[in-house]
Scaffold this active site. Sequence first.
Site, PDB file in Angstrom:
ATOM      1  N   ARG A  59       0.828  -1.211   0.000  1.00 49.06           N
ATOM      2  CA  ARG A  59       0.000   0.000   0.000  1.00 49.06           C
ATOM      3  C   ARG A  59       0.864   1.264   0.000  1.00 49.06           C
ATOM      4  NH1 ARG A  59      -2.971   3.053   4.336  1.00 49.06           N
ATOM      5  NH2 ARG A  59      -4.886   3.864   3.383  1.00 49.06           N
ATOM      6  N   HIS A  63       0.608   4.347  -2.546  1.00 48.77           N
ATOM      7  CA  HIS A  63       0.304   5.704  -2.097  1.00 48.77           C
ATOM      8  C   HIS A  63       1.440   6.669  -2.421  1.00 48.77           C
ATOM      9  CE1 HIS A  63      -3.393   5.332   0.662  1.00 48.77           C
ATOM     10  NE2 HIS A  63      -3.383   4.346  -0.215  1.00 48.77           N
ATOM     11  N   ASP A  64       2.633   6.155  -2.629  1.00 47.25           N
ATOM     12  CA  ASP A  64       3.720   7.006  -3.081  1.00 47.25           C
ATOM     13  C   ASP A  64       3.550   7.348  -4.562  1.00 47.25           C
ATOM     14  OD1 ASP A  64       6.214   8.364  -3.187  1.00 47.25           O
ATOM     15  OD2 ASP A  64       7.178   6.545  -3.934  1.00 47.25           O
ATOM     16  N   ASN A  91      -4.136   8.731   4.371  1.00 46.88           N
ATOM     17  CA  ASN A  91      -2.948   8.164   5.018  1.00 46.88           C
ATOM     18  C   ASN A  91      -2.961   8.288   6.532  1.00 46.88           C
ATOM     19  OD1 ASN A  91      -1.578   7.377   2.630  1.00 46.88           O
ATOM     20  ND2 ASN A  91      -0.827   9.456   2.310  1.00 46.88           N
ATOM     21  N   PRO A 160      -7.305   7.220  -3.958  1.00 48.33           N
ATOM     22  CA  PRO A 160      -8.683   6.717  -3.855  1.00 48.33           C
ATOM     23  C   PRO A 160      -9.218   6.814  -2.426  1.00 48.33           C
ATOM     24  CG  PRO A 160      -7.315   5.210  -5.117  1.00 48.33           C
ATOM     25  CD  PRO A 160      -6.381   6.222  -4.513  1.00 48.33           C
ATOM     26  N   HIS A 190      -6.145  -5.894  -1.759  1.00 50.36           N
ATOM     27  CA  HIS A 190      -6.979  -5.927  -0.562  1.00 50.36           C
ATOM     28  C   HIS A 190      -7.323  -7.350  -0.142  1.00 50.36           C
ATOM     29  CE1 HIS A 190      -8.608  -1.515  -0.479  1.00 50.36           C
ATOM     30  NE2 HIS A 190      -7.295  -1.588  -0.410  1.00 50.36           N
ATOM     31  N   ASP A 243      -3.818 -14.060  -2.378  1.00 48.70           N
ATOM     32  CA  ASP A 243      -4.542 -14.985  -3.247  1.00 48.70           C
ATOM     33  C   ASP A 243      -5.686 -14.230  -3.921  1.00 48.70           C
ATOM     34  OD1 ASP A 243      -6.568 -14.763  -1.276  1.00 48.70           O
ATOM     35  OD2 ASP A 243      -5.782 -16.503  -0.195  1.00 48.70           O
TER      36      ASP A 243
END
Length: 313
Positions: A59, A63-64, A91, A160, A190, A243
């Site tokens: 993540r 986010h970077d 964040n 997002p 996720h 998975d």
Amino acid sequence: MAKTAVLILILLLLNMVACHAKLSSDYYSKSCPKALTTIRNSINTAIARERRMAASLIRLHFHDCFVQGCDASVLLDETSSIQSEKTAIQNLNSARGFEVISKAKSEVEKICPGVVSCSDILAVAARDASVYVGGPSWSVKVGRKDSTTASRNLASADLPKFTDSVRVLIFRFERKGLSARDMVALSGSHTLGQAQCATFRGRIYNETNIDAGFASTRRRGCPSVGGDSNLAALDLLTPNSFDNNYFKNLVQKKGLLHSDQVLFSGGSTDDMVLEYSKNRAKFNSDFASAIVKMGNLINPSARQIRKICSAVN
């Protein structure tokens, strides 16, 4: 004036291409041949200590790259001249793993001081985290530089949100040159990690496109009032393994976040979700392709190799 504007645009594009051209999988083969091994060992140690860290590191890379390009701007602390992206709503109190990247950086600095960028460490860490928890691997192109700036405003605008519709999600990714399929594949990360009660309360109490038993189970750890920071796994079945259960959950109306379930809600991305729910190999392949594509988002103004990832030199 028009000719001048066109010339400036051409120069900017050439600059971006030049920066992009520097990225290669063997960038450190001569300047720091043990860099990638050193990073991997440090990341593996951190995930062995806390398996949830794998999700956090993937993540963090995402986010970077979504703010100014992949330039480690997300790692910069607040100063009198820097508005840290760590304090953007997407964040704040949720982005984590900063100390893991700092540790990896310090290990690399011991063998090759001033050579390996923090932005490259973020990119390599995401790949190594995926592999450690059973996810796909990919060839990470390196050679990025670190920025001397950050932007809380851009982070707030570009990253997002858990309330986003599928249309908004597609728009956010397309602005970065990423397709709807890239978006769905990257959302599959996720399958790892956890979310705070405040981000999914509205879904489990107010939405109808949700499995009743799933909603009931989630309400036990997320009251209608209070408990905002209570955590729940994004995937109940295998929360620490990479998975395709995330997509299987969406088909069963068991997506934890609103922004997850909208990917399977009668819209344009339903077929992709179905495909990935049935074909783990296809998901792995598309995820790897999408994250490589995302990793090519370059900040042409980034020029530094930071000595400490949280501060400019």
